[in-house]
Design an enzyme around this catalytic site. Structure first.
Site, PDB file in Angstrom:
ATOM      1  N   ARG A 154       0.838  -1.203   0.000  1.00  0.00           N
ATOM      2  CA  ARG A 154       0.000   0.000   0.000  1.00  0.00           C
ATOM      3  C   ARG A 154       0.877   1.259   0.000  1.00  0.00           C
ATOM      4  O   ARG A 154       1.065   1.899  -1.012  1.00  0.00           O
ATOM      5  CB  ARG A 154      -0.955  -0.031   1.211  1.00  0.00           C
ATOM      6  CG  ARG A 154      -2.124   0.973   1.102  1.00  0.00           C
ATOM      7  CD  ARG A 154      -1.784   2.394   1.519  1.00  0.00           C
ATOM      8  NE  ARG A 154      -1.376   2.485   2.912  1.00  0.00           N
ATOM      9  CZ  ARG A 154      -0.931   3.613   3.451  1.00  0.00           C
ATOM     10  NH1 ARG A 154      -0.823   4.722   2.722  1.00  0.00           N
ATOM     11  NH2 ARG A 154      -0.545   3.644   4.713  1.00  0.00           N
ATOM     12  N   HIS A 209       8.638   7.067   8.570  1.00  0.00           N
ATOM     13  CA  HIS A 209       9.343   7.279   7.311  1.00  0.00           C
ATOM     14  C   HIS A 209      10.780   7.697   7.620  1.00  0.00           C
ATOM     15  O   HIS A 209      11.047   8.335   8.642  1.00  0.00           O
ATOM     16  CB  HIS A 209       8.627   8.334   6.471  1.00  0.00           C
ATOM     17  CG  HIS A 209       7.365   7.823   5.848  1.00  0.00           C
ATOM     18  ND1 HIS A 209       7.245   7.578   4.497  1.00  0.00           N
ATOM     19  CD2 HIS A 209       6.177   7.482   6.390  1.00  0.00           C
ATOM     20  CE1 HIS A 209       6.035   7.116   4.233  1.00  0.00           C
ATOM     21  NE2 HIS A 209       5.362   7.052   5.375  1.00  0.00           N
ATOM     22  N   CYS A 214       4.085   9.555   0.578  1.00  0.00           N
ATOM     23  CA  CYS A 214       2.720  10.065   0.485  1.00  0.00           C
ATOM     24  C   CYS A 214       2.593  10.966  -0.731  1.00  0.00           C
ATOM     25  O   CYS A 214       3.347  11.940  -0.863  1.00  0.00           O
ATOM     26  CB  CYS A 214       2.355  10.849   1.743  1.00  0.00           C
ATOM     27  SG  CYS A 214       0.716  11.608   1.673  1.00  0.00           S
ATOM     28  N   ASN A 258       9.253   4.470   3.665  1.00  0.00           N
ATOM     29  CA  ASN A 258       9.162   3.967   5.027  1.00  0.00           C
ATOM     30  C   ASN A 258      10.499   3.376   5.462  1.00  0.00           C
ATOM     31  O   ASN A 258      11.394   3.139   4.652  1.00  0.00           O
ATOM     32  CB  ASN A 258       8.113   2.853   5.091  1.00  0.00           C
ATOM     33  CG  ASN A 258       6.740   3.306   4.649  1.00  0.00           C
ATOM     34  OD1 ASN A 258       5.936   3.755   5.439  1.00  0.00           O
ATOM     35  ND2 ASN A 258       6.478   3.182   3.356  1.00  0.00           N
TER      36      ASN A 258
END
Length: 292
Positions: free
Chosen positions: A9, A202, A233, A242
């Site tokens: 995701r 992150h 993002c 991340n």
């Protein structure tokens, strides 16, 4: 320490190349082969806004469903709830952004509006037997409003924790936090609730792994990570990936946290997905190797 693999995701949503459903399913299969049993597999965002997350229903229809594996989907609004329930996800993750400007850009609502519609969303998921994690996004800093006070996070967390949720997560969406920030925010949230806590970190400014250690030492049970350190993002300027699952596993093993995940199989998943994306992984373990 437990890991939620968010590569399928968060790892994919900010990449230039959008992958088809079959490739994403294969990526998830490789992740499961490592022993990871919680995977944030899809986002039920609008495909015109986040095209990398299109075909969520097709992905969820095709993923393997072995005993003990739990798939999570990111949901932003009531329409996303409907799609998530129809796709038979095991868990839902709802994001409440900590600042109004980021919330408007990310979800089209103010923080207050998001909080006001949260109870009905949680109730709808609960009626379908789906537990909910609520993530406070930009909990460590906002790309538009700057510093986010600890007390603001505490007040948002208190309101969320009064609802029937399974887990509360704090997200360093743009990677600005340092260990002192983690300790302060975790302590503030712990003063409001005894819900299980999770961190979404992150590594934008190379503090993600230090923050992970600070979180575990402060009582956080679960950390998000993505294979290879991919991610970001799409609504946050200069957002990068991340913390990398394999690098986090090395840290955990050497720290005596004893995660039950095969990091060599994680590296295989990293190699697959980064080749598909045409990018070089940010993770370092695949280059340096383990020790001893």
């Amino acid at each position: 320490m437990k890991i939620v693999e968010v590569g399928p995701r968060d790892g994919l949503q900010n990449e230039d190349r959008a992958l088809d459903a079959a490739t994403r399913v294969r990526y998830i299969e490789l992740i499961l082969a490592s022993g990871i049993d919680r995977v944030e597999a899809v986002s039920f965002a609008r495909p015109d806004r986040v095209p990398q997350m299109a075909y969520a229903e097709e992905v969820m229809a095709a993923v393997p469903r072995p005993d003990g594996v739990r798939y999570s989907g990111l949901v932003m609004n009531p329409k996303g709830i409907e799609r998530a329930i129809a796709s038979s996800i095991d868990e839902a993750n709802i994001v409440i952004v900590a600042t109004d400007e980021f919330s408007r850009r990310n979800q089209g609502t103010t923080v207050r509006e998001s909080l006001d519609r949260l109870p009905a969303m949680i109730d709808a998921l609960g009626a379908a037997g789906i537990p909910t994690t609520v993530t406070i996004g930009a909990a460590f800093g906002c790309p538009f409003e700057g510093e986010v006070p600890v007390d603001r996070i505490g007040m948002i967390a208190a309101e969320i924790a009064a609802l029937p949720i399974a887990e509360l997560s704090l997200a360093d969406t743009i990677g600005v936090g340092v260990p002192g920030d983690v300790r302060a925010r975790v302590a503030r949230v712990q003063s409001e609730t005894d819900l299980p806590l999770r961190l979404h970190l992150h590594n934008t400014r190379n503090t993600g792994y230090a923050n992970a250690v600070a979180g575990i030492e402060a009582g956080v049970q679960t950390l998000d990570a993505s294979t290879g350190g991919i991610g970001g993002c799409p609504f946050a300027p200069a957002a990068t990936g991340n913390i990398a699952t394999e690098d986090l596993l090395y840290l955990a093993e050497r720290s005596g946290w004893n995660p039950t995940v095969d990091r060599d199989r994680v590296i295989e998943a990293t190699q697959f997905i980064t080749q598909q994306l045409g990018v070089r992984p940010e993770a370092l373990l695949g280059r340096a190797g383990g020790f001893p």
